[in-house]
Design a protein around this motif. Sequence first.
Motif, PDB file in Angstrom:
ATOM      1  N   HIS A 150       0.869  -1.182   0.000  1.00 16.60           N
ATOM      2  CA  HIS A 150       0.000   0.000   0.000  1.00 16.60           C
ATOM      3  C   HIS A 150       0.902   1.227   0.000  1.00 16.60           C
ATOM      4  O   HIS A 150       2.075   1.145   0.355  1.00 16.60           O
ATOM      5  CB  HIS A 150      -0.902   0.045   1.242  1.00 16.60           C
ATOM      6  CG  HIS A 150      -1.901  -1.073   1.299  1.00 16.60           C
ATOM      7  ND1 HIS A 150      -1.612  -2.296   1.855  1.00 16.60           N
ATOM      8  CD2 HIS A 150      -3.183  -1.150   0.852  1.00 16.60           C
ATOM      9  CE1 HIS A 150      -2.670  -3.074   1.768  1.00 16.60           C
ATOM     10  NE2 HIS A 150      -3.629  -2.416   1.162  1.00 16.60           N
ATOM     11  N   ASN A 151       0.345   2.360  -0.375  1.00 20.93           N
ATOM     12  CA  ASN A 151       1.149   3.584  -0.341  1.00 20.93           C
ATOM     13  C   ASN A 151       1.634   3.875   1.076  1.00 20.93           C
ATOM     14  O   ASN A 151       2.778   4.268   1.285  1.00 20.93           O
ATOM     15  CB  ASN A 151       0.330   4.769  -0.863  1.00 20.93           C
ATOM     16  CG  ASN A 151       1.178   6.020  -1.018  1.00 20.93           C
ATOM     17  OD1 ASN A 151       2.292   5.968  -1.534  1.00 20.93           O
ATOM     18  ND2 ASN A 151       0.670   7.146  -0.563  1.00 20.93           N
ATOM     19  N   ILE A 152       0.758   3.682   2.067  1.00 22.06           N
ATOM     20  CA  ILE A 152       1.149   3.813   3.468  1.00 22.06           C
ATOM     21  C   ILE A 152       0.779   2.508   4.163  1.00 22.06           C
ATOM     22  O   ILE A 152      -0.387   2.283   4.491  1.00 22.06           O
ATOM     23  CB  ILE A 152       0.433   4.990   4.164  1.00 22.06           C
ATOM     24  CG1 ILE A 152       0.587   6.268   3.348  1.00 22.06           C
ATOM     25  CG2 ILE A 152       0.976   5.190   5.574  1.00 22.06           C
ATOM     26  CD1 ILE A 152      -0.166   7.446   3.914  1.00 22.06           C
ATOM     27  N   PRO A 153       1.737   1.607   4.409  1.00 22.96           N
ATOM     28  CA  PRO A 153       1.426   0.317   5.043  1.00 22.96           C
ATOM     29  C   PRO A 153       1.198   0.489   6.545  1.00 22.96           C
ATOM     30  O   PRO A 153       2.098   0.257   7.366  1.00 22.96           O
ATOM     31  CB  PRO A 153       2.663  -0.525   4.742  1.00 22.96           C
ATOM     32  CG  PRO A 153       3.770   0.475   4.616  1.00 22.96           C
ATOM     33  CD  PRO A 153       3.158   1.713   4.024  1.00 22.96           C
ATOM     34  N   LEU A 154      -0.005   0.895   6.918  1.00 25.42           N
ATOM     35  CA  LEU A 154      -0.305   1.265   8.296  1.00 25.42           C
ATOM     36  C   LEU A 154      -0.001   0.147   9.287  1.00 25.42           C
ATOM     37  O   LEU A 154       0.625   0.377  10.325  1.00 25.42           O
ATOM     38  CB  LEU A 154      -1.785   1.667   8.410  1.00 25.42           C
ATOM     39  CG  LEU A 154      -2.188   2.977   7.736  1.00 25.42           C
ATOM     40  CD1 LEU A 154      -3.689   3.191   7.846  1.00 25.42           C
ATOM     41  CD2 LEU A 154      -1.444   4.152   8.358  1.00 25.42           C
ATOM     42  N   ASP A 155      -0.452  -1.061   8.988  1.00 30.45           N
ATOM     43  CA  ASP A 155      -0.274  -2.164   9.936  1.00 30.45           C
ATOM     44  C   ASP A 155       1.201  -2.432  10.191  1.00 30.45           C
ATOM     45  O   ASP A 155       1.608  -2.666  11.340  1.00 30.45           O
ATOM     46  CB  ASP A 155      -0.957  -3.428   9.413  1.00 30.45           C
ATOM     47  CG  ASP A 155      -2.483  -3.314   9.417  1.00 30.45           C
ATOM     48  OD1 ASP A 155      -2.999  -2.414  10.115  1.00 30.45           O
ATOM     49  OD2 ASP A 155      -3.144  -4.116   8.729  1.00 30.45           O
ATOM     50  N   ASP A 156       2.017  -2.398   9.144  1.00 27.54           N
ATOM     51  CA  ASP A 156       3.447  -2.658   9.306  1.00 27.54           C
ATOM     52  C   ASP A 156       4.137  -1.552  10.096  1.00 27.54           C
ATOM     53  O   ASP A 156       5.022  -1.815  10.911  1.00 27.54           O
ATOM     54  CB  ASP A 156       4.112  -2.813   7.937  1.00 27.54           C
ATOM     55  CG  ASP A 156       3.776  -4.135   7.272  1.00 27.54           C
ATOM     56  OD1 ASP A 156       3.406  -5.078   7.996  1.00 27.54           O
ATOM     57  OD2 ASP A 156       3.864  -4.225   6.041  1.00 27.54           O
ATOM     58  N   LEU A 157       3.750  -0.304   9.858  1.00 26.29           N
ATOM     59  CA  LEU A 157       4.332   0.810  10.608  1.00 26.29           C
ATOM     60  C   LEU A 157       3.938   0.746  12.079  1.00 26.29           C
ATOM     61  O   LEU A 157       4.756   0.961  12.965  1.00 26.29           O
ATOM     62  CB  LEU A 157       3.887   2.141   9.999  1.00 26.29           C
ATOM     63  CG  LEU A 157       4.522   2.517   8.655  1.00 26.29           C
ATOM     64  CD1 LEU A 157       3.783   3.697   8.030  1.00 26.29           C
ATOM     65  CD2 LEU A 157       6.000   2.855   8.822  1.00 26.29           C
ATOM     66  N   ARG A 158       2.667   0.437  12.332  1.00 24.16           N
ATOM     67  CA  ARG A 158       2.191   0.378  13.720  1.00 24.16           C
ATOM     68  C   ARG A 158       2.803  -0.789  14.482  1.00 24.16           C
ATOM     69  O   ARG A 158       3.079  -0.686  15.678  1.00 24.16           O
ATOM     70  CB  ARG A 158       0.672   0.269  13.726  1.00 24.16           C
ATOM     71  CG  ARG A 158      -0.027   1.575  13.382  1.00 24.16           C
ATOM     72  CD  ARG A 158      -1.504   1.397  13.145  1.00 24.16           C
ATOM     73  NE  ARG A 158      -2.172   2.680  12.926  1.00 24.16           N
ATOM     74  CZ  ARG A 158      -3.312   2.833  12.285  1.00 24.16           C
ATOM     75  NH1 ARG A 158      -3.925   1.766  11.768  1.00 24.16           N
ATOM     76  NH2 ARG A 158      -3.843   4.023  12.127  1.00 24.16           N
TER      77      ARG A 158
END
Length: 318
Positions: A150-158
């Motif tokens: 994804h453009n912003i991989p939210l789950d991976d960042l969190r």
Amino acid sequence: MKQVHFHHHQMNEIQHNLRRLDLNLLQLFHALYRLRSVTEAAHELAMSPSAFSHGLSRLRVALDDALFVRQGTQMVPTTKSIAMADSISLALKLLGETLERGQTFHPSRSERTFTFASTDFTAFAVLPKCIAAIQKLAPHLSLRVRYADHNIPLDDLRAGRVDFSIGYDLPASSYAPDIVAQDWFVDQYVVVSSKNHAVCSEGLTLESYLACKHVVVTPWNQARGDIDQLLDDLNLQRQVAVHLPTVLAAPFIVGHSDMLMTMPRLAARTLQQAAAIALHTPPFAIPDYCVKLFSHANYAQSDAHAWMADTLLNTTLQ
């Protein structure tokens, strides 16, 4: 009183579970979950494969689950592993960040690993110069690049699986409140053709642009590219002949055909070193391509993350 007694019982159970588990084994779990290979995970942790396998056996006994089963050449996580993975990753990340706050980060001595999420489109255009700059300042750091789904991989960042994500600009309302978005650089679009393209050699016009066939890269398998949406707003339409999920084949397809491709200039210049392509000014106005560096608020303020962000943002790419 019953509630207090129940809470006390829960705490005793949690403490008992932690006492019987070697917390170092969580790093083993985290490495194997990411790499799916005992050999690669052992190498990352500077362990022998046999020592790693012994640790995995202990962890299986402690957690009463197989955790990983071999399928072909990969170690595939069980349902229980998948359920635990994000929490373990986040716990290790937070513990590391907490310990790090008590120490001064020394880039020249640090041996930590930073993980980036990026598409190949962005990675080959910006990472070579960035990695060269990082290696001069921090020769012992390790860098791992993962494909951004994804453009912003939210789950991976969190979850702490990714330290930074490199992506393009979105409306501010699209960002989650716990995501830190920093402006990196602005690029302009160009039209790419073969070096001997008959139409482009005479000067690219809007009419000739629309008459040609086009190659489009959609890294997340979007039905249409951003340029097509822009043309929709202008009541125009181009002929898309080839859709690709990655950019690597695109310049060679263009270089051996009469098709065109519209892409950011920095990436196009990099590809020009490998493929027989020429760059042209688009025959219509296209908003700039804005690249941002994304991180999570839980980690963005640490010395290590701040240093890495500054190093990336101050690297000259143009």
